[in-house]
Motif scaffolding. Structure first.
Motif, PDB file in Angstrom:
ATOM      1  N   ARG A  10      43.742  31.839  11.938  1.00  0.00           N
ATOM      2  CA  ARG A  10      43.190  30.554  12.362  1.00  0.00           C
ATOM      3  C   ARG A  10      42.774  30.593  13.835  1.00  0.00           C
ATOM      4  O   ARG A  10      41.740  30.031  14.214  1.00  0.00           O
ATOM      5  N   HIS A  11      43.588  31.250  14.662  1.00  0.00           N
ATOM      6  CA  HIS A  11      43.249  31.362  16.085  1.00  0.00           C
ATOM      7  C   HIS A  11      41.934  32.099  16.270  1.00  0.00           C
ATOM      8  O   HIS A  11      41.079  31.663  17.069  1.00  0.00           O
ATOM      9  N   ARG A  12      41.739  33.187  15.539  1.00  0.00           N
ATOM     10  CA  ARG A  12      40.509  33.963  15.719  1.00  0.00           C
ATOM     11  C   ARG A  12      39.292  33.208  15.232  1.00  0.00           C
ATOM     12  O   ARG A  12      38.204  33.314  15.833  1.00  0.00           O
ATOM     13  N   LEU A  13      39.421  32.460  14.164  1.00  0.00           N
ATOM     14  CA  LEU A  13      38.290  31.660  13.704  1.00  0.00           C
ATOM     15  C   LEU A  13      37.828  30.713  14.802  1.00  0.00           C
ATOM     16  O   LEU A  13      36.623  30.541  15.033  1.00  0.00           O
ATOM     17  N   GLN A  14      38.792  30.099  15.487  1.00  0.00           N
ATOM     18  CA  GLN A  14      38.440  29.144  16.531  1.00  0.00           C
ATOM     19  C   GLN A  14      38.015  29.843  17.817  1.00  0.00           C
ATOM     20  O   GLN A  14      36.981  29.513  18.403  1.00  0.00           O
ATOM     21  N   HIS A  15      38.801  30.825  18.264  1.00  0.00           N
ATOM     22  CA  HIS A  15      38.567  31.456  19.560  1.00  0.00           C
ATOM     23  C   HIS A  15      37.245  32.202  19.593  1.00  0.00           C
ATOM     24  O   HIS A  15      36.527  32.169  20.612  1.00  0.00           O
ATOM     25  N   TYR A  16      36.908  32.890  18.500  1.00  0.00           N
ATOM     26  CA  TYR A  16      35.673  33.676  18.462  1.00  0.00           C
ATOM     27  C   TYR A  16      34.549  32.964  17.707  1.00  0.00           C
ATOM     28  O   TYR A  16      33.509  33.585  17.418  1.00  0.00           O
ATOM     29  N   ALA A  17      34.765  31.691  17.374  1.00  0.00           N
ATOM     30  CA  ALA A  17      33.734  30.879  16.700  1.00  0.00           C
ATOM     31  C   ALA A  17      33.180  31.583  15.468  1.00  0.00           C
ATOM     32  O   ALA A  17      31.962  31.725  15.300  1.00  0.00           O
ATOM     33  N   ILE A  18      34.086  32.038  14.590  1.00  0.00           N
ATOM     34  CA  ILE A  18      33.687  32.722  13.360  1.00  0.00           C
ATOM     35  C   ILE A  18      33.427  31.674  12.280  1.00  0.00           C
ATOM     36  O   ILE A  18      34.346  30.973  11.841  1.00  0.00           O
ATOM     37  N   ALA A  60      34.472  39.022   7.689  1.00  0.00           N
ATOM     38  CA  ALA A  60      34.423  40.416   8.148  1.00  0.00           C
ATOM     39  C   ALA A  60      33.349  40.595   9.220  1.00  0.00           C
ATOM     40  O   ALA A  60      33.579  41.239  10.256  1.00  0.00           O
ATOM     41  N   GLN A  61      32.172  40.031   8.987  1.00  0.00           N
ATOM     42  CA  GLN A  61      31.103  40.167   9.969  1.00  0.00           C
ATOM     43  C   GLN A  61      31.458  39.465  11.274  1.00  0.00           C
ATOM     44  O   GLN A  61      31.125  39.942  12.365  1.00  0.00           O
ATOM     45  N   GLY A  62      32.163  38.357  11.185  1.00  0.00           N
ATOM     46  CA  GLY A  62      32.593  37.662  12.390  1.00  0.00           C
ATOM     47  C   GLY A  62      33.613  38.465  13.177  1.00  0.00           C
ATOM     48  O   GLY A  62      33.563  38.501  14.424  1.00  0.00           O
TER      49      GLY A  62
END
Length: 433
Positions: free
Chosen positions: A117-125, A196-198
């Motif tokens: 969840r953190h990576r989705l938000q932090h890296y705007a995936i 995966a691409q994100g």
């Protein structure tokens, strides 16, 4: 449309709704010549990309070698259900490593979900994340087992879950097939290839180099291990093996402890928003608890994505589209007029005990495999745990290494027939209730 083969030559993604719903990404340059780096990773799926991203966040130079495209294997073809835990129950972990380590392992998996969840938000995936997952029983035996497992997680592992009776479930899921549900608000689902691409874009933004169309043909072990392709090599301080079901001779001692299993998904014709939301009102992901399980969710463009029909042999099931359509209709009889527009499949890797198999081949060669169909969140944890170990923090990887893993019996010739026979028994037990 013909049913896709289990693997495709070349670098193109397997035909799927996932691939067709995303814009084309230019092919990254293949490896050419001799190179050196801090860490070299085999495989640009979730595990390899997560490890590369975790290492890059710590300042390491990282090179990733991918035989085909980013997310080409299970990471770009799976059901997209991100679930706390692992492919085995906590009771299995307790028998394998004891109660204290089992509790640590489960808590680690919760951290893996938080990391996702953190990576989705932090890296705007942008990968169509949706909250919520329901595990649903079909028979009284399954209901009893599921409720007992839920009670253990709530009472002894302090994990919040809800039990929905049949009436509560029908308020969210318009299917007569299930007796109730174990609802997990912390888990959820996403578009797996977009995820995966994100991850790849996030890693590259921190300097990670990804080479596609670069199948590794040899791992050279030693003080400075090396991964070789037909046209180049990368020498590193550490190597991470993240090929899972696609190692193909790179590390035989790893391959003997996993079995590639085929799993299949279909995308229905577009249903329209109103009809789709009538099926799953809260947009959660759903999976039953049979050995030959069905799992499903809605897509962002209002299709039903319906998976199941695992194959424990090397061959796709015959009449795959018809079989998948029939299973979809068993769950949702109101879709009798709806067919599958696309079907696709791919391999996931399972271990004998369905527990994760992560560790070290040598002091400077790390690996993670054996996600057993439960890898969307656990792969991110694996990458982070291995990155920690490379940085000198071994405690969490040490716990995973205490899980014992046996080889599949029968060797290369007989292990698949033996597994097929064993799985036939479990499928029969599901039918008998």
């Amino acid at each position: 449309m013909s049913e896709p083969p289990m693997s495709l030559a070349g670098q193109a993604h397997a035909p799927s709704w996932y691939a067709h719903s995303l814009p084309d990404v230019p092919l990254r340059m293949a490896l050419r010549g001799a190179h050196a780096t801090d860490v070299c990773v085999l495989g640009a799926g979730y595990t390899g990309l997560s490890a590369a991203l975790s290492l890059a966040e710590r300042g390491y130079r990282v090179t990733v070698l991918e035989a085909h495209r980013v997310g080409w294997g299970a990471s770009g073809r799976n059901g997209g259900q991100a679930i706390v835990g692992y492919g085995c129950e906590v009771g299995t972990l307790e028998r394998l490593v004891g109660n204290a380590d089992a509790r640590q392992l489960f808590d680690f998996s919760r951290e893996g979900m938080a990391l996702l969840r953190h990576r989705l938000q932090h890296y705007a995936i942008d990968c169509d994340w949706r909250d919520g997952h329901a595990s649903v029983p079909i028979s009284p035996r399954q209901e009893h087992s599921l409720r007992a497992g839920m009670d253990a997680l709530v009472e002894r592992y302090d994990y919040p879950l809800q039990w929905w009776d049949r009436q509560q479930l029908r308020g969210q899921l318009d299917s007569p097939r299930y007796r109730g549900a174990m609802f997990d608000a912390a888990s959820g689902h996403l578009q797996p290839l977009a995820f995966a691409q994100g991850l790849a874009r996030a890693a590259e933004s921190l300097g990670v180099i990804i080479h596609e169309a670069s199948p590794v043909v040899e791992l050279v072990r030693g003080n400075r291990p090396q991964l070789r392709t037909a046209s180049g090599s990368v020498t590193a301080n550490q190597v991470i093996i993240a090929g899972n079901a696609w190692l193909q001779g790179i590390a035989p001692e790893l391959e003997s402890r996993i079995m590639p299993v085929g799993t299949y998904i279909g995308a229905s014709a577009p249903l329209g928003e109103e009809r789709a939301r009538a099926l799953i009102r809260n947009d959660m992901a759903v999976a039953d608890v049979s050995w030959a399980l069905d799992y499903f969710k809605l897509s962002a463009d209002h299709r039903l994505l319906f998976g199941g029909r695992a194959s424990y042999s090397a061959l796709p099931p015959p009449n795959l589209r018809r079989v998948m359509t029939r299973r979809m209709h068993q769950v949702f009889p109101q879709l009798a007029d709806v067919g599958m527009e696309q079907v696709w499949g791919g391999y996931v890797d399972i271990t004998r005990n369905r527990a994760p198999h992560w560790g070290r081949l040598t002091p400077n060669v790390y690996f993670a495999q054996g996600f057993s169909g439960h890898g969307v969140a656990a792969t991110g944890l694996a990458g982070a745990v291995i990155a920690e170990a490379i940085a000198g923090q071994n405690e969490r990887l040490d716990v995973f290494e205490r899980i014992p893993h046996g080889r599949f019996p029968g060797g290369k010739l007989l292990r698949t027939p033996l597994l097929v026979a064993a799985m036939s028994w479990y499928k029969l037990r599901d039918v008998l209730g």
